[in-house]
Design an enzyme around this catalytic site. Sequence first.
Site, PDB file in Angstrom:
ATOM      1  N   ASP A  62       0.856  -1.179   0.000  1.00 57.02           N
ATOM      2  CA  ASP A  62       0.000   0.000   0.000  1.00 57.02           C
ATOM      3  C   ASP A  62       0.891   1.227   0.000  1.00 57.02           C
ATOM      4  O   ASP A  62       1.491   1.584   1.018  1.00 57.02           O
ATOM      5  CB  ASP A  62      -0.903  -0.001   1.240  1.00 57.02           C
ATOM      6  CG  ASP A  62      -1.844   1.193   1.288  1.00 57.02           C
ATOM      7  OD1 ASP A  62      -1.754   2.064   0.392  1.00 57.02           O
ATOM      8  OD2 ASP A  62      -2.660   1.269   2.226  1.00 57.02           O
ATOM      9  N   GLY A  87     -10.252   5.397 -12.355  1.00 57.93           N
ATOM     10  CA  GLY A  87     -11.107   4.553 -13.180  1.00 57.93           C
ATOM     11  C   GLY A  87     -11.781   5.422 -14.223  1.00 57.93           C
ATOM     12  O   GLY A  87     -11.324   6.529 -14.514  1.00 57.93           O
ATOM     13  N   ALA A 127      -5.156  14.255 -18.524  1.00 56.48           N
ATOM     14  CA  ALA A 127      -5.836  15.382 -19.171  1.00 56.48           C
ATOM     15  C   ALA A 127      -6.920  15.969 -18.278  1.00 56.48           C
ATOM     16  O   ALA A 127      -7.438  17.051 -18.561  1.00 56.48           O
ATOM     17  CB  ALA A 127      -6.442  14.931 -20.498  1.00 56.48           C
ATOM     18  N   TYR A 157     -10.133  13.910  -8.819  1.00 54.84           N
ATOM     19  CA  TYR A 157      -9.034  13.263  -9.536  1.00 54.84           C
ATOM     20  C   TYR A 157      -8.125  14.266 -10.248  1.00 54.84           C
ATOM     21  O   TYR A 157      -6.901  14.191 -10.155  1.00 54.84           O
ATOM     22  CB  TYR A 157      -9.629  12.278 -10.554  1.00 54.84           C
ATOM     23  CG  TYR A 157      -8.612  11.528 -11.381  1.00 54.84           C
ATOM     24  CD1 TYR A 157      -7.819  10.545 -10.817  1.00 54.84           C
ATOM     25  CD2 TYR A 157      -8.467  11.793 -12.745  1.00 54.84           C
ATOM     26  CE1 TYR A 157      -6.886   9.837 -11.580  1.00 54.84           C
ATOM     27  CE2 TYR A 157      -7.548  11.109 -13.518  1.00 54.84           C
ATOM     28  CZ  TYR A 157      -6.765  10.121 -12.932  1.00 54.84           C
ATOM     29  OH  TYR A 157      -5.845   9.439 -13.687  1.00 54.84           O
ATOM     30  N   ASN A 186      -6.828   9.388 -22.070  1.00 56.00           N
ATOM     31  CA  ASN A 186      -7.691   8.225 -22.323  1.00 56.00           C
ATOM     32  C   ASN A 186      -6.957   7.055 -22.972  1.00 56.00           C
ATOM     33  O   ASN A 186      -7.153   6.748 -24.152  1.00 56.00           O
ATOM     34  CB  ASN A 186      -8.873   8.627 -23.211  1.00 56.00           C
ATOM     35  CG  ASN A 186      -9.757   9.674 -22.563  1.00 56.00           C
ATOM     36  OD1 ASN A 186     -10.170   9.527 -21.425  1.00 56.00           O
ATOM     37  ND2 ASN A 186     -10.020  10.760 -23.271  1.00 56.00           N
ATOM     38  N   LYS A 200     -12.792   2.257 -18.559  1.00 58.52           N
ATOM     39  CA  LYS A 200     -12.993   3.503 -19.295  1.00 58.52           C
ATOM     40  C   LYS A 200     -13.838   3.250 -20.535  1.00 58.52           C
ATOM     41  O   LYS A 200     -14.154   2.113 -20.869  1.00 58.52           O
ATOM     42  CB  LYS A 200     -11.642   4.130 -19.637  1.00 58.52           C
ATOM     43  CG  LYS A 200     -10.900   4.609 -18.392  1.00 58.52           C
ATOM     44  CD  LYS A 200      -9.738   5.493 -18.739  1.00 58.52           C
ATOM     45  CE  LYS A 200      -9.139   6.102 -17.481  1.00 58.52           C
ATOM     46  NZ  LYS A 200      -8.036   7.030 -17.774  1.00 58.52           N
ATOM     47  N   ALA A 201     -14.177   4.334 -21.237  1.00 55.21           N
ATOM     48  CA  ALA A 201     -15.178   4.279 -22.307  1.00 55.21           C
ATOM     49  C   ALA A 201     -14.903   3.220 -23.377  1.00 55.21           C
ATOM     50  O   ALA A 201     -15.815   2.445 -23.720  1.00 55.21           O
ATOM     51  CB  ALA A 201     -15.343   5.654 -22.943  1.00 55.21           C
ATOM     52  N   GLN A 228     -20.538  13.848 -26.674  1.00 57.16           N
ATOM     53  CA  GLN A 228     -19.273  14.210 -26.032  1.00 57.16           C
ATOM     54  C   GLN A 228     -18.111  13.767 -26.924  1.00 57.16           C
ATOM     55  O   GLN A 228     -18.149  12.685 -27.508  1.00 57.16           O
ATOM     56  CB  GLN A 228     -19.125  13.533 -24.672  1.00 57.16           C
ATOM     57  CG  GLN A 228     -20.321  13.638 -23.755  1.00 57.16           C
ATOM     58  CD  GLN A 228     -21.196  12.411 -23.825  1.00 57.16           C
ATOM     59  OE1 GLN A 228     -21.892  12.192 -24.818  1.00 57.16           O
ATOM     60  NE2 GLN A 228     -21.158  11.595 -22.787  1.00 57.16           N
ATOM     61  N   THR A 229     -17.078  14.594 -27.015  1.00 55.52           N
ATOM     62  CA  THR A 229     -15.933  14.268 -27.860  1.00 55.52           C
ATOM     63  C   THR A 229     -14.700  13.990 -27.007  1.00 55.52           C
ATOM     64  O   THR A 229     -14.466  14.650 -25.984  1.00 55.52           O
ATOM     65  CB  THR A 229     -15.613  15.420 -28.837  1.00 55.52           C
ATOM     66  OG1 THR A 229     -15.539  16.647 -28.112  1.00 55.52           O
ATOM     67  CG2 THR A 229     -16.676  15.520 -29.911  1.00 55.52           C
TER      68      THR A 229
END
Length: 346
Positions: A62, A87, A127, A157, A186, A200-201, A228-229
């Site tokens: 940890d 995440g 980002a 975050y 991303n 993630k996406a 969304q872009t």
Amino acid sequence: MGEIVITDRAVRVVVTGAGGFIGGNLVARLRSQGYKRIRAVDVKPIEEWYRRFNDVESICLDLNLKENCEMAAEGASDVYNLAANMGGMGFIEHNKALCMLSVLINTHMLQAAVKHGVKRYFYSSSACVYNGDKQKTFEAPSLKEEDAYPALAEDGYGWEKLFSERMCRHFREDFGLYTRVARFHNVYGPWGTWYGGREKAPAAICRKVIEAKLSGSHEIEIWGSGQQTRSFMFIDDCLKGIDLIMQSDIVEPINLGSSEAVTINQLVELAEEIAGVKLKRKYDLAAPKGVNGRNSDNTLIKKHLNWQPNTSLRAGLEKTYRWIYDQYLARERGEAGVVRDAVAAR
């Protein structure tokens, strides 16, 4: 401070967050480059790591605790700090305090690096540090490094990442520690989280398309309006960028991301094409969706390194889809969800 290039593959290299997606892939890359003394560290039990190698020193620690960071950094020449609580949007939106507590990891790792005479230190930023007021349009504004200030980072975050960037800067200025910082945009690819809430996406959409196809429901839920872009960077490009930035004389945080912006709807369309299906779309406008538009301005990385991430989204997503498809079927059969050890080490 000038460039330090490590050519001795016998030095000890430490990767924190090695049980996760980027960290596990980074360990694999370092092995392929001939590094013989790699210490991989993560808080997760080792049997839950995405990639694991018999010839790598793997430790469950940890790193919120200072004494564990000192143990991780002891005897190291290079440290790649990728450890963080993070995440996809669903996770970071509902775990702001937990995400901000990652400041302990980077602070303690920096202190340990100075104490143990670490030669080079890499920090993975995001980002999400960028000013939210510059990301209100769906037109995918290309964010320059300077756009992080005046500061209005992603709540939780993003603020932790921005603060930790500053810590790296001041440890370089005050203690002479060689630090390099990349702002990831991303990152996606095989050997990463694809279900459970932290994905993630790209991984989430691949999984949803697979589920819709195999179940016969032919419907997919999309968070937000789908307008969304974003840009998405394939893991191989990320790893090459880390290597180039670590060996460069770039002392300020720099974008590491693709400049190929797409809408979430277009991302779904690509996944549908790869799967050979066409799905009915259901939009959840109340779900976490992040900023409206974000893209990576790669002017600086092209200027300094004569390079930028260039794997097309179509090519990278197809590899990711195939991997998640195999994992999905294995999980449905009750097998381990991720292939590890000897298979991963080949």
